[in-house]
Design a protein around this motif. Structure first.
Motif, PDB file in Angstrom:
ATOM      1  N   ASP A 109       1.073  -1.282  -0.119  1.00 47.07           N
ATOM      2  CA  ASP A 109      -0.086  -0.237   0.202  1.00 47.07           C
ATOM      3  C   ASP A 109       1.042   1.194  -0.497  1.00 47.07           C
ATOM      4  O   ASP A 109       0.658   1.760  -0.504  1.00 47.07           O
ATOM      5  CB  ASP A 109      -0.529  -0.056   1.215  1.00 47.07           C
ATOM      6  CG  ASP A 109      -1.566  -0.819   1.061  1.00 47.07           C
ATOM      7  OD1 ASP A 109      -2.232  -1.619  -0.116  1.00 47.07           O
ATOM      8  OD2 ASP A 109      -2.795  -1.392   1.564  1.00 47.07           O
ATOM      9  N   PHE A 110       2.190   1.190   0.875  1.00 45.01           N
ATOM     10  CA  PHE A 110       2.656   2.262   0.939  1.00 45.01           C
ATOM     11  C   PHE A 110       3.414   2.352  -0.459  1.00 45.01           C
ATOM     12  O   PHE A 110       3.664   3.932  -1.107  1.00 45.01           O
ATOM     13  CB  PHE A 110       4.376   1.915   1.646  1.00 45.01           C
ATOM     14  CG  PHE A 110       4.418   2.911   2.210  1.00 45.01           C
ATOM     15  CD1 PHE A 110       4.554   4.558   2.935  1.00 45.01           C
ATOM     16  CD2 PHE A 110       6.478   3.520   0.915  1.00 45.01           C
ATOM     17  CE1 PHE A 110       5.268   5.287   2.537  1.00 45.01           C
ATOM     18  CE2 PHE A 110       6.748   4.201   1.506  1.00 45.01           C
ATOM     19  CZ  PHE A 110       7.016   5.516   2.242  1.00 45.01           C
ATOM     20  N   VAL A 111       3.814   1.497  -1.075  1.00 47.93           N
ATOM     21  CA  VAL A 111       4.679   1.858  -2.699  1.00 47.93           C
ATOM     22  C   VAL A 111       3.629   2.499  -3.302  1.00 47.93           C
ATOM     23  O   VAL A 111       3.309   2.820  -4.208  1.00 47.93           O
ATOM     24  CB  VAL A 111       5.115   0.218  -2.733  1.00 47.93           C
ATOM     25  CG1 VAL A 111       5.087   0.302  -4.408  1.00 47.93           C
ATOM     26  CG2 VAL A 111       6.250  -0.362  -1.922  1.00 47.93           C
ATOM     27  N   GLU A 112       2.386   1.798  -3.372  1.00 46.75           N
ATOM     28  CA  GLU A 112       1.479   2.450  -3.948  1.00 46.75           C
ATOM     29  C   GLU A 112       0.437   3.834  -3.771  1.00 46.75           C
ATOM     30  O   GLU A 112       0.546   4.774  -4.761  1.00 46.75           O
ATOM     31  CB  GLU A 112      -0.364   1.509  -3.757  1.00 46.75           C
ATOM     32  CG  GLU A 112      -0.945   1.789  -4.760  1.00 46.75           C
ATOM     33  CD  GLU A 112      -1.087   2.251  -6.197  1.00 46.75           C
ATOM     34  OE1 GLU A 112      -1.817   2.088  -7.588  1.00 46.75           O
ATOM     35  OE2 GLU A 112      -0.354   0.791  -7.045  1.00 46.75           O
ATOM     36  N   PHE A 113       0.821   3.643  -2.482  1.00 49.08           N
ATOM     37  CA  PHE A 113       0.937   5.460  -2.539  1.00 49.08           C
ATOM     38  C   PHE A 113       1.629   6.571  -2.960  1.00 49.08           C
ATOM     39  O   PHE A 113       0.981   7.568  -3.086  1.00 49.08           O
ATOM     40  CB  PHE A 113       0.256   5.557  -0.836  1.00 49.08           C
ATOM     41  CG  PHE A 113       0.298   7.008   0.406  1.00 49.08           C
ATOM     42  CD1 PHE A 113      -1.030   7.558   0.048  1.00 49.08           C
ATOM     43  CD2 PHE A 113       0.918   7.943   0.627  1.00 49.08           C
ATOM     44  CE1 PHE A 113      -1.387   8.581   0.291  1.00 49.08           C
ATOM     45  CE2 PHE A 113       0.424   8.253   1.356  1.00 49.08           C
ATOM     46  CZ  PHE A 113      -0.497   9.000   1.261  1.00 49.08           C
ATOM     47  N   THR A 114       2.478   5.651  -2.683  1.00 51.01           N
ATOM     48  CA  THR A 114       3.621   6.719  -3.832  1.00 51.01           C
ATOM     49  C   THR A 114       4.100   6.778  -4.705  1.00 51.01           C
ATOM     50  O   THR A 114       5.703   7.219  -5.160  1.00 51.01           O
ATOM     51  CB  THR A 114       5.330   6.816  -2.190  1.00 51.01           C
ATOM     52  OG1 THR A 114       5.256   4.969  -2.336  1.00 51.01           O
ATOM     53  CG2 THR A 114       4.734   6.465  -0.762  1.00 51.01           C
ATOM     54  N   LYS A 115       3.641   6.305  -5.231  1.00 49.27           N
ATOM     55  CA  LYS A 115       4.238   5.783  -6.629  1.00 49.27           C
ATOM     56  C   LYS A 115       4.401   7.319  -7.369  1.00 49.27           C
ATOM     57  O   LYS A 115       3.672   7.827  -7.259  1.00 49.27           O
ATOM     58  CB  LYS A 115       3.415   4.679  -7.537  1.00 49.27           C
ATOM     59  CG  LYS A 115       2.394   5.246  -7.430  1.00 49.27           C
ATOM     60  CD  LYS A 115       1.166   4.449  -8.911  1.00 49.27           C
ATOM     61  CE  LYS A 115       0.094   4.582  -8.863  1.00 49.27           C
ATOM     62  NZ  LYS A 115      -1.069   3.937  -9.328  1.00 49.27           N
ATOM     63  N   ASP A 116       5.289   6.899  -8.420  1.00 48.99           N
ATOM     64  CA  ASP A 116       5.078   8.805  -9.030  1.00 48.99           C
ATOM     65  C   ASP A 116       5.322   9.450  -8.194  1.00 48.99           C
ATOM     66  O   ASP A 116       5.975  11.052  -9.208  1.00 48.99           O
ATOM     67  CB  ASP A 116       4.219   9.105 -10.196  1.00 48.99           C
ATOM     68  CG  ASP A 116       3.672   7.902 -11.107  1.00 48.99           C
ATOM     69  OD1 ASP A 116       4.338   7.226 -11.219  1.00 48.99           O
ATOM     70  OD2 ASP A 116       2.395   7.488 -11.203  1.00 48.99           O
ATOM     71  N   LEU A 117       6.439   9.328  -7.578  1.00 45.47           N
ATOM     72  CA  LEU A 117       6.674  10.858  -6.416  1.00 45.47           C
ATOM     73  C   LEU A 117       8.098  10.309  -6.088  1.00 45.47           C
ATOM     74  O   LEU A 117       8.883   9.521  -5.653  1.00 45.47           O
ATOM     75  CB  LEU A 117       6.009  10.687  -5.072  1.00 45.47           C
ATOM     76  CG  LEU A 117       4.771  11.146  -5.496  1.00 45.47           C
ATOM     77  CD1 LEU A 117       3.923  10.966  -3.165  1.00 45.47           C
ATOM     78  CD2 LEU A 117       4.672  12.927  -5.125  1.00 45.47           C
ATOM     79  N   VAL A 118       8.417  11.521  -6.130  1.00 48.60           N
ATOM     80  CA  VAL A 118      10.518  11.427  -5.724  1.00 48.60           C
ATOM     81  C   VAL A 118      10.666  11.997  -4.659  1.00 48.60           C
ATOM     82  O   VAL A 118       9.977  13.339  -4.003  1.00 48.60           O
ATOM     83  CB  VAL A 118      11.240  12.250  -6.759  1.00 48.60           C
ATOM     84  CG1 VAL A 118      13.351  12.764  -6.076  1.00 48.60           C
ATOM     85  CG2 VAL A 118      11.474  11.964  -8.241  1.00 48.60           C
ATOM     86  N   LEU A 119      10.366  11.444  -2.902  1.00 44.03           N
ATOM     87  CA  LEU A 119      10.415  11.332  -1.907  1.00 44.03           C
ATOM     88  C   LEU A 119      11.907  12.225  -1.283  1.00 44.03           C
ATOM     89  O   LEU A 119      12.549  11.855  -1.674  1.00 44.03           O
ATOM     90  CB  LEU A 119      10.030  10.465  -1.044  1.00 44.03           C
ATOM     91  CG  LEU A 119       8.916  10.117  -1.524  1.00 44.03           C
ATOM     92  CD1 LEU A 119       8.302   9.222  -0.736  1.00 44.03           C
ATOM     93  CD2 LEU A 119       7.864  11.075  -1.577  1.00 44.03           C
TER      94      LEU A 119
END
Length: 228
Positions: free
Chosen positions: A109-119
């Motif tokens: 879920d975390f991977v999906e939540f943060t996809k396409d983001l450079v954190l």
């Protein structure tokens, strides 16, 4: 302290909202009791925005995580722009009442939540070792997180006061918690400053992130003072 300049004293006063517990303690030197609502500086008209009012571009993105399996699990996406922090969106899973998930499912879920983001930072409660290890095994770097409760609360309240922390109205759980986040009256009777541990998961994730970032800035400023 007579050695402090007027400018420095004024800058300290701006850190805290007048009349709040933090102002009375840090500026006026009064050791008042921690009582009632914790985030006294929060204002609906200053610290909430519509999604259409969010900046179009963010300089940095951060994620704060309060992890739980039986208790709720929260991911907060926080952006930095215009010299302010913006809580953009939230992930909130209640735990058992929503259907219990495994650590691996939360990681997905975390991977999906943060996809396409450079954190630029991921800040997780240090006690959530199983989740941290699972993230690291997937190549996700977790930053050192400061879990100082009172320092973190003071940091967040100061940001609310200076209108440097804005929460999008699409984050209902976070906004709901702000209104019910109170000091523990039983702990106060013992002379302790402790938040009441109830429905504070979004606010813990917020505190981990913002206080960890502040500590980094403070440490860098101290090094600059030593070097220059």
């Amino acid at each position: 302290n007579l050695s402090l300049s007027v400018e420095y004293k004024e800058s300290l006063k701006r850190e805290y909202g007048p009349g709040t517990m933090w102002y009375q303690r840090m500026i006026e030197g009064k050791w008042v009791m921690a009582d009632g609502i914790i985030y006294q500086s929060f204002r609906h008209d200053r610290n909430i925005c519509k999604r259409s009012d969010l900046p179009q571009h963010f300089e940095h993105y951060y994620i704060g995580v309060d992890f739980g399996t039986n208790n709720p699990c929260v991911f907060l996406l926080i952006g930095q722009a215009r010299e302010k922090y913006w809580v953009i969106t939230e992930y909130y899973h209640k735990g058992q009442s929503d259907g219990q998930k495994t650590v691996g499912q939360y990681t997905n879920d975390f991977v999906e939540f943060t996809k396409d983001l450079v954190l630029d930072g991921i800040f997780v409660d240090p006690s959530a070792l199983s989740f941290i290890v699972d993230l690291q095994e997937k190549g996700i770097t977790v930053n050192e997180t400061d879990n100082s409760v009172l320092d973190g609360i003071a940091t967040v309240d100061g940001l609310f006061h200076r209108e440097e922390l804005i929460i999008c109205e699409d984050c209902p759980r976070t906004l709901e918690e702000i209104g019910s986040y109170v000091w523990d009256s039983n702990a106060a009777k013992r002379g302790e400053d402790k938040p009441k541990k109830a429905w504070d998961h979004c606010l813990d994730a917020l505190r981990y992130t913002l206080n960890s970032l502040k500590k980094k800035v403070d440490t860098w400023s101290a090094w600059e003072d030593l070097i220059f």
